[in-house]
Write an enzyme that holds these catalytic residues in place. Structure first.
Site, PDB file in Angstrom:
ATOM      1  N   MET A  92      13.814  17.613  22.230  1.00 57.44           N
ATOM      2  CA  MET A  92      13.021  17.279  21.043  1.00 57.44           C
ATOM      3  C   MET A  92      13.380  18.315  19.983  1.00 57.44           C
ATOM      4  SD  MET A  92       9.589  16.306  23.157  1.00 57.44           S
ATOM      5  CE  MET A  92      10.206  17.091  24.657  1.00 57.44           C
ATOM      6  N   MET A 129      11.404  21.775  23.182  1.00 58.96           N
ATOM      7  CA  MET A 129      10.751  21.541  21.885  1.00 58.96           C
ATOM      8  C   MET A 129      11.097  22.669  20.909  1.00 58.96           C
ATOM      9  SD  MET A 129       7.028  20.191  23.042  1.00 58.96           S
ATOM     10  CE  MET A 129       6.840  19.022  24.411  1.00 58.96           C
ATOM     11  N   ASP A 136      11.311  19.459  29.173  1.00 56.71           N
ATOM     12  CA  ASP A 136      10.969  19.152  27.790  1.00 56.71           C
ATOM     13  C   ASP A 136      11.296  20.332  26.877  1.00 56.71           C
ATOM     14  OD1 ASP A 136       9.745  16.473  27.809  1.00 56.71           O
ATOM     15  OD2 ASP A 136       8.335  17.398  29.218  1.00 56.71           O
ATOM     16  N   ASP A 155       7.821   7.978  29.210  1.00 59.19           N
ATOM     17  CA  ASP A 155       7.334   9.367  29.167  1.00 59.19           C
ATOM     18  C   ASP A 155       6.088   9.445  28.287  1.00 59.19           C
ATOM     19  OD1 ASP A 155       7.076  12.124  29.042  1.00 59.19           O
ATOM     20  OD2 ASP A 155       8.992  12.474  28.027  1.00 59.19           O
ATOM     21  N   SER A 199       7.378  16.194  34.828  1.00 63.13           N
ATOM     22  CA  SER A 199       7.646  17.014  33.642  1.00 63.13           C
ATOM     23  C   SER A 199       7.099  18.409  33.872  1.00 63.13           C
ATOM     24  CB  SER A 199       6.971  16.411  32.417  1.00 63.13           C
ATOM     25  OG  SER A 199       6.901  17.394  31.401  1.00 63.13           O
ATOM     26  N   HIS A 228      15.135  16.559  28.123  1.00 62.92           N
ATOM     27  CA  HIS A 228      14.615  15.780  26.995  1.00 62.92           C
ATOM     28  C   HIS A 228      14.562  16.704  25.791  1.00 62.92           C
ATOM     29  CE1 HIS A 228      10.818  13.529  25.291  1.00 62.92           C
ATOM     30  NE2 HIS A 228      11.866  13.421  24.501  1.00 62.92           N
ATOM     31  N   HIS A 236      12.174  16.731  34.995  1.00 65.57           N
ATOM     32  CA  HIS A 236      12.183  16.438  33.562  1.00 65.57           C
ATOM     33  C   HIS A 236      11.850  17.717  32.798  1.00 65.57           C
ATOM     34  CE1 HIS A 236      11.772  13.675  30.105  1.00 65.57           C
ATOM     35  NE2 HIS A 236      10.753  14.429  29.722  1.00 65.57           N
TER      36      HIS A 236
HETATM   37  C1  DX5 Z   1       5.742  15.079  25.653  1.00 60.43           C
HETATM   38  C2  DX5 Z   1       6.740  15.256  26.752  1.00 60.43           C
HETATM   39  C3  DX5 Z   1       6.319  14.720  28.051  1.00 60.43           C
HETATM   40  C4  DX5 Z   1       5.029  15.308  28.575  1.00 60.43           C
HETATM   41  C5  DX5 Z   1       4.314  14.234  29.319  1.00 60.43           C
HETATM   42  O1  DX5 Z   1       6.323  15.396  24.429  1.00 60.43           O
HETATM   43  O2  DX5 Z   1       7.956  14.601  26.419  1.00 60.43           O
HETATM   44  O3  DX5 Z   1       7.363  14.805  29.019  1.00 60.43           O
HETATM   45  O4  DX5 Z   1       5.212  16.402  29.415  1.00 60.43           O
HETATM   46  O5  DX5 Z   1       3.069  14.728  29.712  1.00 60.43           O
HETATM   47  P1  DX5 Z   1       1.975  13.773  30.349  1.00 60.43           P
HETATM   48  O6  DX5 Z   1       2.571  13.114  31.550  1.00 60.43           O
HETATM   49  O7  DX5 Z   1       0.861  14.702  30.646  1.00 60.43           O
HETATM   50  O8  DX5 Z   1       1.627  12.754  29.272  1.00 60.43           O
HETATM   51 ZN    ZN Z   2       9.570  14.465  27.973  1.00 60.21          ZN
END
Ligand code: DX5
Ligand code: ZN
Length: 231
Positions: free
Chosen positions: A69, A38, A36, A174, A9, A67, A34
């Site tokens: 969110m 947000m 993320d 995740d 990620s 991903h 990956h």
């Molecule tokens: C959290 C993200 C993850 C995050 C995981 O909302 O979806 O992908 O980066 O981070 P770690 O591996 O540090 O828990």
């Molecule tokens: Zn994620």
């Protein structure tokens, strides 16, 4: 049992050097990237959107595992497809018409995934099994890297594994994935591991390689741990 796909990620990468970080983590053995996304609304944090993903696309040929969110998500899905996403995963909790959103992703020629928050039951995907390529089990509440693994995710992965049966659907996990938790989720049926802080810790390509190797080595061929004694 197959070796899991490792999907770092980028949330834990150096945001001022994302292109170089992608190159470094690819050299270190990453198989997917990956990303993320947000929105400060569905989750209490903000990251980046389609323009950044588009700019990163030329740095790697690896699958871009996006991903989302974001709530609502439908209006933004075409922009992520155009930016170069290969897999577009949306949250079951973030769209009122999950079936429609998934059809939209596939209509754009992309793989479709559904993410489930820790409190969302596996039954949320029961009627869309034929419309998905991936289910993303959140083992933390989404929004931040570096949180602790929520153990109930293991049971949920096992239930999803049974629900999915022989269908070609990846089970990705995740949040809080480390050499301690990776064996548990792989034994339950996960085949894609997302890890942010556990992989980007150390800040150099060499460290990323060691961190990925440590996660891989924690998983024996049969899915059981080889290092429980030190856990
Ligand atoms: C959290 C993200 C993850 C995050 C995981 O909302 O979806 O992908 O980066 O981070 P770690 O591996 O540090 O828990
Ligand atoms: Zn994620």
């Amino acid at each position: 049992m197959m070796r899991p796909i490792i999907a770092p990620s980028l949330l834990s990468a150096d945001f001022s050097r994302l292109g170089e970080e992608i190159e470094a983590v690819e050299r270190a053995g990453a198989q997917w990237l990956h990303l993320d996304v947000m929105d400060g609304h569905f989750v209490p944090n903000l990251t980046f959107g389609p323009p950044v993903i588009k700019a990163l696309r030329r740095w790697s040929q690896l699958p871009f595992d996006c991903h989302l969110m974001i709530e609502p998500c439908d209006a933004f899905i075409p922009a992520f497809a155009e930016a170069g996403a290969d897999i577009i995963t949306i949250h079951a909790e973030a769209t009122p018409h999950l079936d429609r959103s998934l059809q939209l992703i596939r209509s754009l020629g992309k793989k479709a995934g559904v993410a489930l928050n820790p409190s969302t039951p596996e039954s949320a995907i029961g009627y869309v099994l034929d419309r998905i390529d991936l289910v993303l089990v959140m083992s933390v509440n989404p929004g931040f890297g570096g949180q602790s693994f929520i153990p109930s995710a293991v049971d949920k992965i096992g239930r999803l594994h049974a629900l999915i049966g022989e269908r070609p659907i990846d089970i990705e996990v995740d949040g809080g994935i480390t050499a301690e938790t990776a064996p548990l989720v792989c034994a339950a049926g996960a085949n894609v591991l997302v890890a942010g802080s556990a992989i980007f810790r150390g800040g150099t390509g060499e460290a990323y390689g060691e961190n990925i190797a440590t996660i891989r080595e924690s998983i024996a061929v049969d899915g059981t741990s080889v290092n429980r004694a030190v856990a």
